[in-house]
Scaffold this motif. Structure first.
Motif, PDB file in Angstrom:
ATOM      1  N   MET A   1       0.867  -1.308   0.017  1.00 52.28           N
ATOM      2  CA  MET A   1       0.023  -0.152   0.039  1.00 52.28           C
ATOM      3  C   MET A   1       0.798   1.220  -0.150  1.00 52.28           C
ATOM      4  SD  MET A   1      -3.490   0.391   1.393  1.00 52.28           S
ATOM      5  CE  MET A   1      -4.648  -0.145   0.191  1.00 52.28           C
ATOM      6  N   PRO A   2       0.444   2.258  -0.591  1.00 48.97           N
ATOM      7  CA  PRO A   2       1.170   3.598  -0.717  1.00 48.97           C
ATOM      8  C   PRO A   2       1.294   4.212   0.793  1.00 48.97           C
ATOM      9  CG  PRO A   2      -0.738   3.690  -1.992  1.00 48.97           C
ATOM     10  CD  PRO A   2      -0.714   2.456  -1.658  1.00 48.97           C
ATOM     11  N   CYS A   3       2.336   4.932   1.024  1.00 50.20           N
ATOM     12  CA  CYS A   3       2.463   5.590   2.109  1.00 50.20           C
ATOM     13  C   CYS A   3       1.308   6.761   2.039  1.00 50.20           C
ATOM     14  CB  CYS A   3       3.828   6.101   2.262  1.00 50.20           C
ATOM     15  SG  CYS A   3       4.064   6.944   3.840  1.00 50.20           S
ATOM     16  N   PRO A   4       0.518   6.876   3.140  1.00 52.30           N
ATOM     17  CA  PRO A   4      -0.431   7.898   3.268  1.00 52.30           C
ATOM     18  C   PRO A   4       0.126   9.337   3.242  1.00 52.30           C
ATOM     19  CG  PRO A   4      -0.380   6.907   5.479  1.00 52.30           C
ATOM     20  CD  PRO A   4       0.608   6.094   4.317  1.00 52.30           C
ATOM     21  N   LEU A   5      -0.265  10.168   2.573  1.00 45.96           N
ATOM     22  CA  LEU A   5       0.105  11.731   2.497  1.00 45.96           C
ATOM     23  C   LEU A   5      -0.152  12.682   3.845  1.00 45.96           C
ATOM     24  CD1 LEU A   5      -1.485  12.676  -1.035  1.00 45.96           C
ATOM     25  CD2 LEU A   5       0.721  11.897  -0.290  1.00 45.96           C
ATOM     26  N   THR A   6       0.507  13.428   4.061  1.00 42.65           N
ATOM     27  CA  THR A   6      -0.005  14.088   5.302  1.00 42.65           C
ATOM     28  C   THR A   6      -1.152  15.314   4.833  1.00 42.65           C
ATOM     29  OG1 THR A   6       1.518  15.990   4.385  1.00 42.65           O
ATOM     30  CG2 THR A   6       2.451  14.318   6.123  1.00 42.65           C
ATOM     31  N   LEU A   7      -1.750  15.828   5.736  1.00 43.82           N
ATOM     32  CA  LEU A   7      -2.995  16.601   5.622  1.00 43.82           C
ATOM     33  C   LEU A   7      -2.467  17.927   4.455  1.00 43.82           C
ATOM     34  CD1 LEU A   7      -6.015  17.060   5.877  1.00 43.82           C
ATOM     35  CD2 LEU A   7      -5.235  18.554   8.006  1.00 43.82           C
ATOM     36  N   GLU A   8      -1.403  18.387   4.660  1.00 41.99           N
ATOM     37  CA  GLU A   8      -0.668  19.358   3.953  1.00 41.99           C
ATOM     38  C   GLU A   8      -0.768  18.985   2.473  1.00 41.99           C
ATOM     39  OE1 GLU A   8       0.652  19.031   6.854  1.00 41.99           O
ATOM     40  OE2 GLU A   8      -0.686  20.585   7.657  1.00 41.99           O
ATOM     41  N   GLU A   9       0.024  17.995   2.255  1.00 44.39           N
ATOM     42  CA  GLU A   9       0.088  17.227   0.974  1.00 44.39           C
ATOM     43  C   GLU A   9      -1.171  16.769   0.042  1.00 44.39           C
ATOM     44  OE1 GLU A   9       4.526  14.946   1.657  1.00 44.39           O
ATOM     45  OE2 GLU A   9       2.585  13.984   2.028  1.00 44.39           O
ATOM     46  N   ALA A  10      -1.848  16.064   1.068  1.00 44.93           N
ATOM     47  CA  ALA A  10      -3.288  15.959   0.345  1.00 44.93           C
ATOM     48  C   ALA A  10      -4.240  17.252   0.017  1.00 44.93           C
ATOM     49  CB  ALA A  10      -4.069  14.881   1.533  1.00 44.93           C
ATOM     50  N   MET A  11      -4.151  18.208   0.781  1.00 41.80           N
ATOM     51  CA  MET A  11      -4.759  19.388   0.470  1.00 41.80           C
ATOM     52  C   MET A  11      -4.209  20.062  -0.760  1.00 41.80           C
ATOM     53  SD  MET A  11      -7.261  20.415   2.574  1.00 41.80           S
ATOM     54  CE  MET A  11      -7.426  22.001   2.308  1.00 41.80           C
ATOM     55  N   GLU A  12      -2.888  20.036  -1.030  1.00 45.41           N
ATOM     56  CA  GLU A  12      -2.095  20.599  -2.269  1.00 45.41           C
ATOM     57  C   GLU A  12      -2.567  19.781  -3.434  1.00 45.41           C
ATOM     58  OE1 GLU A  12       1.827  21.112  -2.310  1.00 45.41           O
ATOM     59  OE2 GLU A  12       1.908  21.866  -0.358  1.00 45.41           O
ATOM     60  N   HIS A  13      -2.774  18.542  -3.135  1.00 47.66           N
ATOM     61  CA  HIS A  13      -3.210  17.342  -4.443  1.00 47.66           C
ATOM     62  C   HIS A  13      -4.618  17.864  -4.695  1.00 47.66           C
ATOM     63  CE1 HIS A  13      -4.454  13.607  -6.387  1.00 47.66           C
ATOM     64  NE2 HIS A  13      -3.230  13.653  -6.789  1.00 47.66           N
ATOM     65  N   GLU A  14      -5.315  17.768  -3.738  1.00 46.75           N
ATOM     66  CA  GLU A  14      -6.823  18.252  -3.961  1.00 46.75           C
ATOM     67  C   GLU A  14      -7.154  19.511  -4.770  1.00 46.75           C
ATOM     68  OE1 GLU A  14     -10.584  17.211  -4.337  1.00 46.75           O
ATOM     69  OE2 GLU A  14      -9.208  15.787  -3.316  1.00 46.75           O
ATOM     70  N   MET A  15      -6.338  20.588  -4.408  1.00 49.75           N
ATOM     71  CA  MET A  15      -6.529  21.848  -5.060  1.00 49.75           C
ATOM     72  C   MET A  15      -6.036  21.818  -6.475  1.00 49.75           C
ATOM     73  SD  MET A  15      -5.110  24.585  -2.447  1.00 49.75           S
ATOM     74  CE  MET A  15      -5.600  24.437  -0.583  1.00 49.75           C
ATOM     75  N   LYS A  16      -5.099  20.944  -6.863  1.00 49.25           N
ATOM     76  CA  LYS A  16      -4.536  20.876  -7.879  1.00 49.25           C
ATOM     77  C   LYS A  16      -5.453  19.937  -8.849  1.00 49.25           C
ATOM     78  CE  LYS A  16       0.139  21.845  -7.172  1.00 49.25           C
ATOM     79  NZ  LYS A  16       1.453  21.191  -6.928  1.00 49.25           N
ATOM     80  N   HIS A  17      -5.931  18.779  -8.357  1.00 47.18           N
ATOM     81  CA  HIS A  17      -6.564  17.689  -9.056  1.00 47.18           C
ATOM     82  C   HIS A  17      -7.916  17.292  -8.662  1.00 47.18           C
ATOM     83  CE1 HIS A  17      -2.335  17.058 -10.931  1.00 47.18           C
ATOM     84  NE2 HIS A  17      -2.119  16.757  -9.486  1.00 47.18           N
ATOM     85  N   GLY A  18      -8.348  17.763  -7.708  1.00 48.08           N
ATOM     86  CA  GLY A  18      -9.465  17.342  -6.936  1.00 48.08           C
ATOM     87  C   GLY A  18     -10.719  17.849  -7.843  1.00 48.08           C
ATOM     88  N   ARG A  19     -11.867  17.026  -7.334  1.00 49.49           N
ATOM     89  CA  ARG A  19     -13.381  17.322  -7.866  1.00 49.49           C
ATOM     90  C   ARG A  19     -13.731  18.654  -6.906  1.00 49.49           C
ATOM     91  NH1 ARG A  19     -15.606  11.867  -6.651  1.00 49.49           N
ATOM     92  NH2 ARG A  19     -14.345  11.973  -4.972  1.00 49.49           N
ATOM     93  N   LEU A  20     -13.376  18.616  -5.685  1.00 53.92           N
ATOM     94  CA  LEU A  20     -14.015  19.474  -4.690  1.00 53.92           C
ATOM     95  C   LEU A  20     -13.698  21.144  -5.316  1.00 53.92           C
ATOM     96  CD1 LEU A  20     -12.908  18.311  -1.229  1.00 53.92           C
ATOM     97  CD2 LEU A  20     -15.154  17.844  -2.221  1.00 53.92           C
TER      98      LEU A  20
END
Length: 149
Positions: free
Chosen positions: A1-20
């Protein structure tokens, strides 16, 4: 399983590629942060479940292997027990035979001793009588000296 992202990394990813962030008018950062945090928590939970399942499967395999080994040891021990019981029975019978033979030999020896005793008794009596006769033949009265008269 891939290593989970930190909250900040996940937020950046969501801003660039996310549906939200599809609708720029509907951007509530707190809500997005909570959604991303929940996703990360769910991902960590899934990873824990996979690890737990994997560890459990390994433990099951190890225990099954151990059971297999123990079963063969138990079977071997049962066979050895049967052989030892047979050997013990055989040795008990041999001991009884030898004990019986020993008792009969002791009785025979005792009987022989009593017969020898019976044979020697008349010989002893005859020797004692013979010894008295010989003493009587060699008997000499004591010499009397002049001084004793």
């Amino acid at each position: 399983m891939p290593c989970p992202l930190t909250l900040e990394e996940a937020m950046e990813h969501e801003m660039k590629h996310g549906r939200l962030f599809n609708d720029p008018n509907n951007v509530d950062l707190k809500k997005i942060r909570r959604i991303v945090s929940n996703r990360l928590s769910a991902q960590r939970s899934r990873i824990k479940i996979v690890n737990y399942t994997s560890d459990s499967e390994k433990m099951i395999k190890d225990l099954e292997d151990r059971i297999s080994i123990l079963i063969s040891q138990v079977e071997s021990s049962k066979e050895k027990k049967i052989l030892l019981e047979l050997e013990n029975d055989s040795l008990q019978r041999e001991l009884e035979k030898r004990s019986t033979k020993s008792k009969s030999l002791e009785l025979a020896i005792e009987e022989e001793r009593s017969q020898i005793k019976l044979i020697k008794e008349p010989e002893k009596t005859a020797q004692k009588n013979k010894g008295k006769e010989i003493q009587d033949l060699h008997f000499q009265p004591p010499k009397v000296t002049k001084h004793e008269l």
